[in-house]
Design a protein around this motif. Sequence first.
Motif, PDB file in Angstrom:
ATOM      1  N   ASP A  32       0.848  -1.140   0.316  1.00 42.05           N
ATOM      2  CA  ASP A  32       0.020   0.110   0.000  1.00 42.05           C
ATOM      3  C   ASP A  32       0.831   1.187   0.154  1.00 42.05           C
ATOM      4  OD1 ASP A  32      -2.471  -1.288   0.260  1.00 42.05           O
ATOM      5  OD2 ASP A  32      -2.032  -1.650   2.286  1.00 42.05           O
ATOM      6  N   HIS A  33       2.047   1.163   0.673  1.00 36.63           N
ATOM      7  CA  HIS A  33       2.807   2.320   0.910  1.00 36.63           C
ATOM      8  C   HIS A  33       4.358   1.867   1.066  1.00 36.63           C
ATOM      9  CE1 HIS A  33       3.009   6.769   1.664  1.00 36.63           C
ATOM     10  NE2 HIS A  33       4.264   6.210   1.676  1.00 36.63           N
ATOM     11  N   LEU A  34       4.957   2.334   0.159  1.00 39.32           N
ATOM     12  CA  LEU A  34       6.362   1.895  -0.014  1.00 39.32           C
ATOM     13  C   LEU A  34       7.323   3.312   0.581  1.00 39.32           C
ATOM     14  CD1 LEU A  34       9.036   0.132  -0.825  1.00 39.32           C
ATOM     15  CD2 LEU A  34       8.846   1.137  -2.958  1.00 39.32           C
ATOM     16  N   TYR A  35       8.143   3.007   1.846  1.00 38.76           N
ATOM     17  CA  TYR A  35       8.850   4.086   2.205  1.00 38.76           C
ATOM     18  C   TYR A  35      10.241   3.854   1.962  1.00 38.76           C
ATOM     19  CZ  TYR A  35      10.531   7.709   5.554  1.00 38.76           C
ATOM     20  OH  TYR A  35      11.339   8.495   6.043  1.00 38.76           O
ATOM     21  N   ILE A  36      11.195   4.550   1.186  1.00 41.69           N
ATOM     22  CA  ILE A  36      12.550   4.359   0.915  1.00 41.69           C
ATOM     23  C   ILE A  36      13.200   5.498   1.725  1.00 41.69           C
ATOM     24  CG2 ILE A  36      14.024   4.367  -0.845  1.00 41.69           C
ATOM     25  CD1 ILE A  36      12.027   3.660  -2.764  1.00 41.69           C
ATOM     26  N   ASP A  37      13.949   5.019   2.679  1.00 44.00           N
ATOM     27  CA  ASP A  37      14.673   6.069   3.537  1.00 44.00           C
ATOM     28  C   ASP A  37      16.135   6.175   2.977  1.00 44.00           C
ATOM     29  OD1 ASP A  37      15.354   7.994   5.747  1.00 44.00           O
ATOM     30  OD2 ASP A  37      15.862   6.193   6.910  1.00 44.00           O
ATOM     31  N   GLU A  38      16.719   7.612   2.927  1.00 42.86           N
ATOM     32  CA  GLU A  38      18.101   7.850   2.512  1.00 42.86           C
ATOM     33  C   GLU A  38      18.135   7.182   0.989  1.00 42.86           C
ATOM     34  OE1 GLU A  38      19.485  10.145   3.470  1.00 42.86           O
ATOM     35  OE2 GLU A  38      19.377  10.384   5.638  1.00 42.86           O
ATOM     36  N   ALA A  39      17.482   7.821   0.219  1.00 39.78           N
ATOM     37  CA  ALA A  39      17.291   6.829  -1.158  1.00 39.78           C
ATOM     38  C   ALA A  39      18.577   7.544  -1.916  1.00 39.78           C
ATOM     39  CB  ALA A  39      16.114   7.400  -1.786  1.00 39.78           C
ATOM     40  N   ALA A  40      18.957   8.644  -1.729  1.00 41.19           N
ATOM     41  CA  ALA A  40      20.373   8.914  -2.428  1.00 41.19           C
ATOM     42  C   ALA A  40      21.422   8.111  -1.976  1.00 41.19           C
ATOM     43  CB  ALA A  40      20.468  10.558  -2.307  1.00 41.19           C
ATOM     44  N   LYS A  50      13.231  -0.205 -10.424  1.00 43.11           N
ATOM     45  CA  LYS A  50      12.519  -0.905 -11.579  1.00 43.11           C
ATOM     46  C   LYS A  50      11.890  -2.348 -11.086  1.00 43.11           C
ATOM     47  CE  LYS A  50      15.632   0.917 -15.185  1.00 43.11           C
ATOM     48  NZ  LYS A  50      16.782   0.637 -15.982  1.00 43.11           N
ATOM     49  N   ALA A  51      12.467  -2.528  -9.600  1.00 46.66           N
ATOM     50  CA  ALA A  51      12.136  -3.954  -9.221  1.00 46.66           C
ATOM     51  C   ALA A  51      11.007  -3.564  -8.211  1.00 46.66           C
ATOM     52  CB  ALA A  51      13.028  -4.733  -8.351  1.00 46.66           C
ATOM     53  N   PHE A  52      11.024  -2.266  -7.667  1.00 50.50           N
ATOM     54  CA  PHE A  52       9.836  -1.792  -6.706  1.00 50.50           C
ATOM     55  C   PHE A  52       8.644  -1.393  -7.475  1.00 50.50           C
ATOM     56  CE2 PHE A  52      13.335  -0.351  -3.357  1.00 50.50           C
ATOM     57  CZ  PHE A  52      13.438  -1.511  -2.807  1.00 50.50           C
ATOM     58  N   PHE A  53       8.820  -0.603  -8.422  1.00 47.70           N
ATOM     59  CA  PHE A  53       7.550  -0.078  -9.101  1.00 47.70           C
ATOM     60  C   PHE A  53       6.584  -0.940  -9.250  1.00 47.70           C
ATOM     61  CE2 PHE A  53       5.335   1.955 -12.694  1.00 47.70           C
ATOM     62  CZ  PHE A  53       4.822   3.189 -11.861  1.00 47.70           C
ATOM     63  N   PRO A  54       6.626  -2.183  -9.750  1.00 55.20           N
ATOM     64  CA  PRO A  54       5.462  -3.050  -9.745  1.00 55.20           C
ATOM     65  C   PRO A  54       4.597  -3.565  -8.530  1.00 55.20           C
ATOM     66  CG  PRO A  54       7.372  -3.926 -11.081  1.00 55.20           C
ATOM     67  CD  PRO A  54       7.918  -2.744 -10.337  1.00 55.20           C
ATOM     68  N   LEU A  55       5.508  -3.179  -7.283  1.00 56.36           N
ATOM     69  CA  LEU A  55       4.851  -3.336  -6.128  1.00 56.36           C
ATOM     70  C   LEU A  55       3.834  -2.461  -5.761  1.00 56.36           C
ATOM     71  CD1 LEU A  55       7.851  -3.904  -3.799  1.00 56.36           C
ATOM     72  CD2 LEU A  55       6.781  -5.484  -5.134  1.00 56.36           C
ATOM     73  N   LEU A  56       3.794  -1.418  -6.505  1.00 59.51           N
ATOM     74  CA  LEU A  56       2.559  -0.351  -6.656  1.00 59.51           C
ATOM     75  C   LEU A  56       1.792  -0.390  -7.412  1.00 59.51           C
ATOM     76  CD1 LEU A  56       5.373   2.607  -6.022  1.00 59.51           C
ATOM     77  CD2 LEU A  56       4.229   1.414  -4.157  1.00 59.51           C
ATOM     78  N   SER A  57       1.436  -1.315  -8.021  1.00 59.29           N
ATOM     79  CA  SER A  57       0.576  -1.506  -9.566  1.00 59.29           C
ATOM     80  C   SER A  57      -0.840  -1.681  -8.810  1.00 59.29           C
ATOM     81  CB  SER A  57       1.233  -2.689 -10.225  1.00 59.29           C
ATOM     82  OG  SER A  57       0.687  -4.082  -9.337  1.00 59.29           O
ATOM     83  N   GLN A  58      -0.932  -1.916  -7.802  1.00 56.88           N
ATOM     84  CA  GLN A  58      -2.523  -2.071  -7.114  1.00 56.88           C
ATOM     85  C   GLN A  58      -2.678  -0.914  -6.539  1.00 56.88           C
ATOM     86  OE1 GLN A  58      -4.345  -4.701  -8.131  1.00 56.88           O
ATOM     87  NE2 GLN A  58      -2.552  -5.332  -9.288  1.00 56.88           N
ATOM     88  N   GLY A  59      -2.262   0.430  -6.979  1.00 56.32           N
ATOM     89  CA  GLY A  59      -2.629   1.456  -6.431  1.00 56.32           C
ATOM     90  C   GLY A  59      -1.878   2.029  -5.039  1.00 56.32           C
ATOM     91  N   GLY A  60      -0.518   1.189  -4.925  1.00 58.56           N
ATOM     92  CA  GLY A  60       0.317   1.636  -3.799  1.00 58.56           C
ATOM     93  C   GLY A  60       0.901   2.886  -4.161  1.00 58.56           C
ATOM     94  N   LYS A  61       1.270   3.862  -3.043  1.00 57.10           N
ATOM     95  CA  LYS A  61       1.933   4.977  -3.001  1.00 57.10           C
ATOM     96  C   LYS A  61       3.514   4.834  -2.563  1.00 57.10           C
ATOM     97  CE  LYS A  61      -1.922   7.126  -3.641  1.00 57.10           C
ATOM     98  NZ  LYS A  61      -2.054   7.608  -4.805  1.00 57.10           N
TER      99      LYS A  61
END
Length: 122
Positions: A32-40, A50-61
């Motif tokens: 539902d919500h992916l939180y990425i800390d210190e992404a830089a 590219k691997a994470f993006f499909p995880l959001l395919s059902q309307g996740g943020k």
Amino acid sequence: KMVRQNDHEIVFESGSVVHFWKAAYAKSKAVDHLYIDEAAFIKDMDQFWKAFFPLLSQGGKCTAVSTPNGAEGWFYETMDGAVKGKNSFFPVRLSWRDHPEYNTPEWEAKMLENLGPKGFIQ
């Protein structure tokens, strides 16, 4: 109300669950919500995205936060694209000056002394 907590998840009375995964374990999950800390500072973050993006395919943020790490890489490019309206991220910039405990001449002098001008700007 929290009903269970360990190193990998927090379970709430409502049935909501917060999972803490390393990037390699997140594959094939739906979130539902992916939180990425210190992404830089995440090596190969563009490949992870590219691997994470499909995880959001059902309307996740997704919320990606980071302190700056130069003018390159996934976080910089994503933030720059958001500022320019070229992606669906909503850019938010927060400055240390927004925090009253840090917005003092004494704190700034201490940081400059310990980090040097370049480190302080970062």
